[in-house]
Design an enzyme around this catalytic site. Structure first.
Site, PDB file in Angstrom:
ATOM      1  N   ASN A  14       0.832  -1.201   0.000  1.00  0.00           N
ATOM      2  CA  ASN A  14       0.000   0.000   0.000  1.00  0.00           C
ATOM      3  C   ASN A  14       0.870   1.255   0.000  1.00  0.00           C
ATOM      4  OD1 ASN A  14      -2.920  -0.364  -0.101  1.00  0.00           O
ATOM      5  ND2 ASN A  14      -2.658  -1.612   1.737  1.00  0.00           N
ATOM      6  N   MET A  95       2.309  -2.689  12.070  1.00  0.00           N
ATOM      7  CA  MET A  95       1.791  -3.704  12.989  1.00  0.00           C
ATOM      8  C   MET A  95       1.974  -3.317  14.460  1.00  0.00           C
ATOM      9  SD  MET A  95       0.475  -5.602  10.801  1.00  0.00           S
ATOM     10  CE  MET A  95      -0.094  -6.957  11.823  1.00  0.00           C
ATOM     11  N   HIS A 114      -8.247  -0.694   6.048  1.00  0.00           N
ATOM     12  CA  HIS A 114      -8.652  -1.941   6.710  1.00  0.00           C
ATOM     13  C   HIS A 114      -9.322  -2.847   5.676  1.00  0.00           C
ATOM     14  CE1 HIS A 114      -9.806  -4.504  10.034  1.00  0.00           C
ATOM     15  NE2 HIS A 114     -11.012  -4.576   9.504  1.00  0.00           N
TER      16      HIS A 114
END
Length: 205
Positions: A14, A95, A114
């Site tokens: 991303n 993370m 998400h």
């Protein structure tokens, strides 16, 4: 000029889609810094190839609080111009859960993606949750980050139809393709001041 900071932990797909898209918007967005909490994150090399500065702020052996760690992130962001006044922070496979203090300092200037149509299936294993529940459609959501778990105001969503023979892997791959489309769009909308927040809703002008 919007100064962009991206936080990663892994492959950075991303991140890569955002950075490549931003190259076409140089007049309004400056890709200032990519920060990883893991020294072996593959996304670091990708960012460097794209000419973006990188920094590692390792979290594995950090013994302080979440906020103490986040202050190191904020110091790096600030050094590169990604401030609460002139910056945008994108979480791209980062993370770690960021601290409420970080969220408060950069209020409405941190966004995340998400792999589900929020508010459905927040948290981990969203693709598996969608398959287990037997829903017919899922997708992905770009949203502002608040103090909750995937609860911030929604910016953009993309719908992905679930196929009868889908596995978690096949569904994840199709969702990821949509993530690569909508995340850069959200960044551009923010840079162009096209997003207004009204309560829990966003208004795109």
């Amino acid at each position: 000029m919007l100064n962009l900071g991206i936080l990663i932990s892994g492959r950075g797909s991303n991140m890569e889609s955002i950075l490549k898209s931003v190259k076409r918007e140089k007049s309004i967005i400056n890709s200032a810094i990519v920060i990883s909490n893991k020294p072996d994150a593959k996304g670091l090399k990708i960012a460097e190839k794209l000419g973006v500065k990188t920094e590692i702020i390792e979290s594995k052996n950090f013994k302080g609080t979440r906020w103490q760690y986040d202050k190191k992130i904020i110091a790096s962001l600030t050094k590169h111009g990604v401030t609460p006044q002139e910056g945008l922070v994108c979480l791209a496979g980062f993370m770690r859960i960021i601290s409420p203090e970080f969220v408060k300092k950069y209020k409405n200037r941190i966004i995340n993606i998400h792999p589900a149509l929020l508010p459905a299936f927040p948290g981990l294993d969203s693709q598996k949750q969608a398959l287990d529940y037997g829903v017919k459609h899922t997708g992905c959501t770009v949203h502002f980050v608040d103090a909750g778990m995937d609860t911030g105001p929604i910016i953009i969503q993309a719908v992905v139809k679930i196929k009868e023979k889908d596995t978690e892997d096949s569904l994840s791959k199709r969702i990821l393709k949509q993530e690569h489309e909508i995340y850069p769009k959200a960044v551009k909308l923010f840079a162009k001041n096209k997003i207004k927040i009204s309560g829990r809703k966003t208004i795109i002008s």
